[in-house]
Write a protein that holds these residues in place. Structure first.
Motif, short mmCIF file in Angstrom:
data_model
loop_
_atom_site.label_atom_id
_atom_site.label_comp_id
_atom_site.label_asym_id
_atom_site.label_seq_id
_atom_site.Cartn_x
_atom_site.Cartn_y
_atom_site.Cartn_z
N VAL A 101 0.85 -1.19 0.00
CA VAL A 101 0.00 0.00 0.00
C VAL A 101 0.88 1.25 0.00
O VAL A 101 2.07 1.18 0.37
N GLU A 102 0.30 2.37 -0.40
CA GLU A 102 1.06 3.62 -0.44
C GLU A 102 1.43 4.09 0.95
O GLU A 102 2.53 4.54 1.21
N LEU A 133 -11.42 6.54 11.55
CA LEU A 133 -10.60 7.37 10.67
C LEU A 133 -10.88 7.03 9.20
O LEU A 133 -10.84 7.91 8.34
N ALA A 134 -11.21 5.77 8.92
CA ALA A 134 -11.57 5.39 7.55
C ALA A 134 -12.84 6.13 7.14
O ALA A 134 -12.96 6.63 6.02
N LEU A 135 -13.80 6.24 8.05
CA LEU A 135 -15.04 6.97 7.76
C LEU A 135 -14.74 8.46 7.61
O LEU A 135 -15.14 9.09 6.62
N LEU A 136 -14.04 9.01 8.58
CA LEU A 136 -13.79 10.46 8.58
C LEU A 136 -13.01 10.91 7.34
O LEU A 136 -13.27 11.96 6.78
N SER A 137 -12.05 10.09 6.93
CA SER A 137 -11.18 10.53 5.83
C SER A 137 -11.81 10.30 4.46
O SER A 137 -11.28 10.75 3.46
N GLN A 138 -12.94 9.59 4.42
CA GLN A 138 -13.52 9.28 3.11
C GLN A 138 -14.97 9.73 2.95
O GLN A 138 -15.64 9.38 1.98
N THR A 139 -15.48 10.47 3.95
CA THR A 139 -16.86 10.95 3.87
C THR A 139 -16.91 12.41 4.34
O THR A 139 -15.94 12.92 4.90
N SER A 140 -18.06 13.04 4.13
CA SER A 140 -18.33 14.35 4.72
C SER A 140 -19.55 14.20 5.62
O SER A 140 -20.34 13.26 5.43
N PRO A 141 -19.73 15.13 6.59
CA PRO A 141 -20.90 15.02 7.46
C PRO A 141 -22.19 14.91 6.64
O PRO A 141 -22.35 15.62 5.64
N ALA A 148 -0.87 -8.99 20.37
CA ALA A 148 -0.21 -7.75 20.81
C ALA A 148 -1.16 -7.01 21.76
O ALA A 148 -2.37 -7.19 21.70
N PRO A 149 -0.60 -6.18 22.65
CA PRO A 149 -1.46 -5.53 23.64
C PRO A 149 -2.33 -4.42 23.05
O PRO A 149 -3.31 -4.00 23.67
N PHE A 150 -2.02 -3.95 21.85
CA PHE A 150 -2.58 -2.67 21.45
C PHE A 150 -2.33 -2.45 19.97
O PHE A 150 -1.31 -2.83 19.42
N GLY A 151 -3.28 -1.81 19.30
CA GLY A 151 -2.99 -1.19 18.02
C GLY A 151 -3.55 -1.84 16.78
O GLY A 151 -3.77 -3.05 16.71
N SER A 152 -3.77 -0.99 15.80
CA SER A 152 -4.25 -1.39 14.48
C SER A 152 -3.52 -0.57 13.43
O SER A 152 -2.97 0.48 13.73
N MET A 153 -3.55 -1.08 12.20
CA MET A 153 -2.93 -0.34 11.09
C MET A 153 -4.02 0.01 10.10
O MET A 153 -4.80 -0.85 9.71
N LEU A 154 -4.08 1.30 9.77
CA LEU A 154 -5.00 1.75 8.72
C LEU A 154 -4.17 2.04 7.48
O LEU A 154 -3.16 2.75 7.55
N MET A 155 -4.59 1.48 6.36
CA MET A 155 -3.78 1.59 5.14
C MET A 155 -4.60 2.04 3.95
O MET A 155 -5.81 1.80 3.90
N GLY A 156 -3.93 2.69 3.02
CA GLY A 156 -4.61 3.15 1.81
C GLY A 156 -3.72 4.08 1.03
O GLY A 156 -2.50 4.11 1.23
N LYS A 157 -4.36 4.88 0.18
CA LYS A 157 -3.62 5.86 -0.62
C LYS A 157 -3.08 6.96 0.30
O LYS A 157 -3.68 7.30 1.32
N THR A 199 -5.47 9.78 1.40
CA THR A 199 -6.47 9.38 2.40
C THR A 199 -5.83 9.26 3.78
O THR A 199 -6.39 9.72 4.79
N ILE A 200 -4.67 8.64 3.82
CA ILE A 200 -4.03 8.38 5.12
C ILE A 200 -3.50 9.69 5.73
O ILE A 200 -3.51 9.86 6.96
N GLU A 201 -3.11 10.64 4.88
CA GLU A 201 -2.73 11.97 5.40
C GLU A 201 -3.91 12.60 6.14
O GLU A 201 -3.75 13.17 7.23
N LYS A 202 -5.10 12.48 5.53
CA LYS A 202 -6.30 13.02 6.18
C LYS A 202 -6.55 12.28 7.49
O LYS A 202 -6.84 12.88 8.52
#
Ligand SMILES: *Cc1c(COP(=O)(O)O)cnc(C)c1O
Length: 354
Positions: free
Chosen positions: A49-50, A64-72, A205-214, A217-220
């Motif tokens: 992924v980028e 964050l996937a919702l927030l970075s790819q939608t508007s209210p 692992a005790p904690f954490g996830s990875m969000l991936m994409g372009k 999108t991930i900057e947002k």
């Protein structure tokens, strides 16, 4: 205590603790945490992924996937049973300000036909909610860890692209799907605009996830992560645990699946129980109590008193999740406890105690 409530109850092993202890850290706000960077780069390479962003939880990843790819005011189509709705609909409304249009699919698989029904469920004049995103899950938690067939993901990707919509894949347990399908992680990632995976489930692992994409999108997503107050400074301690899990714990998920199949097989032969889904091939089993008037809460309480923890998915539906270091012996003991509790309930009913 045999704890089958969830695979989130796994604890770091001594080797993982060593990885945490030896982590090279820095301030991630300046992009200087070497362990975080190493983990993100490792994921970029593994998933092809980028961009990859390490976040505190699976729920934050989805948010964050919702927030970075939608508007209210936008609409997101999903299945009612998926985590993003079942556990997290309040945040979709309050934090992400989107409307979830949920389908009650027959088998947990959200198909293009189902999405089309959601799309056509009302007019789409420009002042109406617009469907921006479709969100799916693999494996499917609410369907006892069922694998979302890869061909169906591909169809959905083609369909959403044609319709100008985006696709998010909540892959909290994608590792469980992968060890069964052997489909490369990069193939899964290619089918989705955003993909999130959890390190804190069966990987241990005790904690954490990875969000991936372009990148864009991930900057947002990164801005929103900070707005939600979830920028963690020396996050490398957790990143090293996650990297350790990725490098060492994926293949052993297979063992969890073998034990879940054993559990399903044993439970299927108990007449007072009904398996809610056919064995999923991964690490979960869901069942219900069949005797008229049987009380799920009492059942769970008695199981707990005898040393077994289970999770009430719905008041009538019980979930058991297999995870490290649950052993075959634990599974057989768990089945024995369940049988004992069912037997004592039958006996006390006969004696007129309940
Ligand atoms: C557990 C889970 C999440 C949330 O992960 P947390 O790290 O507990 O926030 C999201 N989606 C699915 C499918 C999950 O099973």
């Amino acid at each position: 205590m045999i704890d089958l409530r969830s695979d989130t109850v796994t604890k770091p092993t001594p080797f993982m603790r060593e990885a945490i202890f030896n982590a090279e850290v820095g301030d991630d706000a300046y992009g200087e945490d070497k362990s975080v960077n190493r983990l993100q780069d490792y994921c970029k390479d593994l998933f092809q992924v980028e961009e990859a962003l390490f976040v505190t939880s699976g729920m934050l990843g989805n948010r964050l996937a919702l927030l970075s790819q939608t508007s209210p005011g936008d609409e997101v189509v999903t299945d009612y049973s998926y985590h993003i709705n079942f556990f997290d609909s309040a945040a979709a409304a309050s934090v992400c300000q989107v409307v979830l249009n949920t389908r009650h699919t027959e088998n947990g698989i959200l198909t293009p036909e189902e999405v089309e029904k959601a799309l056509d469920s009302k007019p789409r004049y420009h002042h109406f909610a617009q469907v921006k995103l479709v969100s799916i899950e693999n494996t499917i938690n609410g369907w006892a860890g069922k694998i979302f067939p890869f061909e169906d993901i591909k169809k959905l990707k083609t369909y959403t692209m044609q319709k100008g919509m985006l696709l998010h894949l909540d892959g909290a347990r994608l590792f469980n799907a992968h060890v069964e399908t052997l489909i490369p992680f990069s193939e899964y990632a290619r089918q989705a605009n955003t993909l999130s995976v959890c390190f804190s489930k069966g990987l241990g692992a005790p904690f954490g996830s990875m969000l991936m994409g372009k990148k864009e999108t991930i900057e947002k997503a990164k801005r929103y992560r900070s707005w939600l107050g979830s920028g963690v400074h020396q996050m490398g301690f957790y990143a090293s645990a996650a990297l350790y899990a990725l490098q060492n714990n994926i293949s052993s998920l297979k063992q969890d699946h073998v034990l879940a199949a054993l559990l399903a097989e044993k439970l299927a032969s108990i007449s007072e129980l009904k398996l809610e889904t056919s064995p999923s091939g991964t690490n979960m089993v869901q069942f219900s109590l069949t005797k008229p008037g049987s009380n799920c809460q009492n059942f769970l309480k008695r199981c707990q008193e005898k040393g077994l923890l289970l999770f009430p998915w719905l008041p009538s539906k019980i979930r058991a999740v297999v995870h490290r270091p649950i052993s075959e012996k634990d599974i057989l003991k768990a089945v024995q406890i369940i049988q004992d509790v069912l037997l004592e309930t039958t006996l006390s009913k006969k004696l007129g105690k309940e």
